[in-house]
Structures are given as structure tokens and as C-alpha cells.
Design a protein around this motif. Structure first.
Motif, PDB file in Angstrom:
ATOM      1  N   PHE A 101      96.004 -35.248  -3.510  1.00 23.18           N
ATOM      2  CA  PHE A 101      96.614 -35.429  -2.195  1.00 23.18           C
ATOM      3  C   PHE A 101      98.075 -34.977  -2.137  1.00 23.18           C
ATOM      4  N   GLY A 102      98.584 -34.419  -3.240  1.00 22.88           N
ATOM      5  CA  GLY A 102      99.946 -33.909  -3.253  1.00 22.88           C
ATOM      6  C   GLY A 102     101.006 -34.990  -3.130  1.00 22.88           C
ATOM      7  N   GLN A 103     100.705 -36.155  -3.642  1.00 19.87           N
ATOM      8  CA  GLN A 103     101.634 -37.295  -3.559  1.00 19.87           C
ATOM      9  C   GLN A 103     102.620 -37.243  -4.734  1.00 19.87           C
ATOM     10  N   HIS A 104     103.569 -36.337  -4.658  1.00 22.17           N
ATOM     11  CA  HIS A 104     104.462 -36.094  -5.788  1.00 22.17           C
ATOM     12  C   HIS A 104     105.368 -37.277  -6.121  1.00 22.17           C
ATOM     13  N   GLN A 105     105.852 -38.001  -5.138  1.00 24.14           N
ATOM     14  CA  GLN A 105     106.739 -39.131  -5.433  1.00 24.14           C
ATOM     15  C   GLN A 105     105.969 -40.255  -6.129  1.00 24.14           C
ATOM     16  N   SER A 106     104.786 -40.561  -5.634  1.00 23.63           N
ATOM     17  CA  SER A 106     103.943 -41.576  -6.295  1.00 23.63           C
ATOM     18  C   SER A 106     103.586 -41.129  -7.699  1.00 23.63           C
ATOM     19  N   LEU A 107     103.279 -39.842  -7.845  1.00 21.68           N
ATOM     20  CA  LEU A 107     102.941 -39.294  -9.156  1.00 21.68           C
ATOM     21  C   LEU A 107     104.117 -39.440 -10.113  1.00 21.68           C
ATOM     22  N   GLN A 108     105.310 -39.066  -9.668  1.00 19.35           N
ATOM     23  CA  GLN A 108     106.508 -39.178 -10.504  1.00 19.35           C
ATOM     24  C   GLN A 108     106.737 -40.619 -10.933  1.00 19.35           C
ATOM     25  N   ASN A 109     106.658 -41.534  -9.986  1.00 14.44           N
ATOM     26  CA  ASN A 109     106.880 -42.951 -10.300  1.00 14.44           C
ATOM     27  C   ASN A 109     105.843 -43.465 -11.288  1.00 14.44           C
ATOM     28  N   ALA A 116      95.377 -24.668   1.269  1.00 12.59           N
ATOM     29  CA  ALA A 116      96.320 -25.740   1.605  1.00 12.59           C
ATOM     30  C   ALA A 116      97.312 -25.250   2.650  1.00 12.59           C
ATOM     31  N   GLU A 117      97.613 -26.126   3.591  1.00 12.60           N
ATOM     32  CA  GLU A 117      98.638 -25.805   4.582  1.00 12.60           C
ATOM     33  C   GLU A 117     100.011 -25.861   3.910  1.00 12.60           C
ATOM     34  N   GLU A 118     101.004 -25.330   4.599  1.00  9.30           N
ATOM     35  CA  GLU A 118     102.338 -25.153   4.013  1.00  9.30           C
ATOM     36  C   GLU A 118     102.920 -26.450   3.437  1.00  9.30           C
ATOM     37  N   GLU A 119     102.863 -27.536   4.189  1.00  3.76           N
ATOM     38  CA  GLU A 119     103.440 -28.794   3.710  1.00  3.76           C
ATOM     39  C   GLU A 119     102.734 -29.295   2.454  1.00  3.76           C
ATOM     40  N   LYS A 120     101.399 -29.241   2.466  1.00  2.00           N
ATOM     41  CA  LYS A 120     100.667 -29.684   1.286  1.00  2.00           C
ATOM     42  C   LYS A 120     100.956 -28.772   0.099  1.00  2.00           C
ATOM     43  N   MET A 121     101.058 -27.472   0.330  1.00  3.70           N
ATOM     44  CA  MET A 121     101.348 -26.540  -0.753  1.00  3.70           C
ATOM     45  C   MET A 121     102.689 -26.867  -1.399  1.00  3.70           C
ATOM     46  N   GLU A 122     103.685 -27.169  -0.591  1.00  9.39           N
ATOM     47  CA  GLU A 122     104.995 -27.544  -1.154  1.00  9.39           C
ATOM     48  C   GLU A 122     104.874 -28.807  -1.997  1.00  9.39           C
ATOM     49  N   ASN A 123     104.104 -29.779  -1.528  1.00 11.76           N
ATOM     50  CA  ASN A 123     103.897 -31.011  -2.289  1.00 11.76           C
ATOM     51  C   ASN A 123     103.147 -30.748  -3.589  1.00 11.76           C
ATOM     52  N   LEU A 124     102.169 -29.851  -3.545  1.00 12.32           N
ATOM     53  CA  LEU A 124     101.436 -29.494  -4.759  1.00 12.32           C
ATOM     54  C   LEU A 124     102.345 -28.791  -5.764  1.00 12.32           C
ATOM     55  N   ARG A 125     103.233 -27.950  -5.272  1.00 14.74           N
ATOM     56  CA  ARG A 125     104.171 -27.267  -6.168  1.00 14.74           C
ATOM     57  C   ARG A 125     105.079 -28.277  -6.868  1.00 14.74           C
ATOM     58  N   ILE A 126     105.498 -29.280  -6.140  1.00 16.96           N
ATOM     59  CA  ILE A 126     106.329 -30.329  -6.754  1.00 16.96           C
ATOM     60  C   ILE A 126     105.493 -31.130  -7.748  1.00 16.96           C
ATOM     61  N   CYS A 127     104.266 -31.474  -7.385  1.00  8.11           N
ATOM     62  CA  CYS A 127     103.373 -32.191  -8.305  1.00  8.11           C
ATOM     63  C   CYS A 127     103.201 -31.411  -9.607  1.00  8.11           C
ATOM     64  N   MET A 128     103.010 -30.109  -9.481  1.00  2.52           N
ATOM     65  CA  MET A 128     102.829 -29.262 -10.651  1.00  2.52           C
ATOM     66  C   MET A 128     104.053 -29.332 -11.567  1.00  2.52           C
TER      67      MET A 128
END
Length: 161
Positions: free
Chosen positions: A20-28, A60-72
Motif C-alpha cells: 500500500f506504499g505506507q512508507h512512514q508506517s514501514l519506517q517506524n 501505480a498512479e503518481e502519488e502511490k509511485m512516489e510512496n513506493l519509491r520511498i518504501c524501496m
């Protein structure tokens, strides 16, 4: 194969956050449970969280793609191995070409992914990018300055699909 027990629950949570591209939750979560999970754990298809992150980039739409890039990036910062392959022998960079994502391809190359790694059919990321007609991915891989001459030699030698 997913690790058993508590580690299995942790890995399942990581896969879900990545999907789901939840990068902040993933980081925490990774900061809190890093010692209790294998960041390179695999699902039933041999995919790691990093590979699933890239696969989630399909359409993926633009916003989700940006979140996925951060998750990566978060996954790699926490020890995700760029060169682990799934059951098809494909790494995250192979999958970036398959999902036709020049942004993910570029990020993976900048993080140190090896574009010369071949999957089980002998194709590297450049082969797959060409096969998928993803010209922007081809350009990213060629301009990455990672043994490009070796890739081009292999391309000519392995041009059958």
C-alpha cells in the motif's frame, strides 16, 4: 519461504505496508522490529518485500509511485538485498523493467542494483526492458554506467525470446 513464528507476522506486516506504499508506517515498524524480522524474507513465490514493492508499481498512479519509491529506499536502508531473486530468478531491477517503471529502475540503479544479473531464462534487466517495450527503462539502464558494454554484448548474444 516465509520464516516461521513471530518473524512470519512481522514479515506479513512489512509486505502489507509495502503493497500500500505506507512508507512512514514501514519506517517506524522496521525501526522498532528490525532485529526480529528478516528484511529479505520471502513469500511463496520467493519474492522479498523489495521485489513486492517494485511489483506494486505496476500501473501505480503518481502519488502511490512516489510512496513506493520511498518504501524501496526505506527497505534498502534497513538491509534489503538488491540482488536477491525470486523463484523466476528475477531481482527487483528485473521487475522494474517488467512493470515498465523508469523511476523505479533509476532508483534501483542509483542504490547499486546490478543490471548484468540474469534471470532463469538468461535475460538481464535490459533484455526485459526491451522485451516490454519500455524505452525509458532501456535509457535508464544504458545510462547507468554499470558495465554497459557487457550488457550490450549479452543483448546481442541472447536476443531470442
Amino acid at each position: 519461504m516465509i520464516n516461521a513464528g513471530s518473524s512470519n507476522n512481522h514479515l506479513h506486516y512489512v509486505f502489507r505496508q509495502v503493497l500500500f506504499g505506507q512508507h512512514q508506517s514501514l519506517q517506524n515498524y522496521l525501526s522498532r522490529y528490525e532485529d526480529e524480522l528478516d528484511i529479505n524474507g520471502r513469500d511463496e513465490k520467493g519474492a522479498t518485500p523489495l521485489i513486492r514493492c517494485v511489483q506494486a508499481g505496476l500501473e501505480a498512479e503518481e502519488e502511490k509511485m512516489e510512496n513506493l519509491r520511498i518504501c524501496m529506499q526505506v527497505l534498502v536502508q534497513h538491509g534489503a538485498d538488491l540482488e536477491i531473486a525470486d523463484n523466476l530468478g528475477r531481482t527487483a531491477l528485473h521487475w522494474a523493467a517488467v512493470v515498465k517503471s523508469p523511476a523505479l529502475s533509476s532508483d534501483l540503479l542509483k542504490l547499486g542494483a546490478d543490471p548484468t544479473v540474469q534471470e532463469e531464462k538468461g535475460r538481464n534487466a535490459l533484455h526485459l526492458a526491451i522485451h516490454m517495450s519500455c524505452i525509458p527503462c532501456v535509457q535508464e539502464i544504458i545510462t547507468a554506467d554499470n558495465e554497459v558494454s557487457e550488457i550490450l554484448k549479452n543483448l546481442h548474444a541472447n536476443s531470442s525470446y
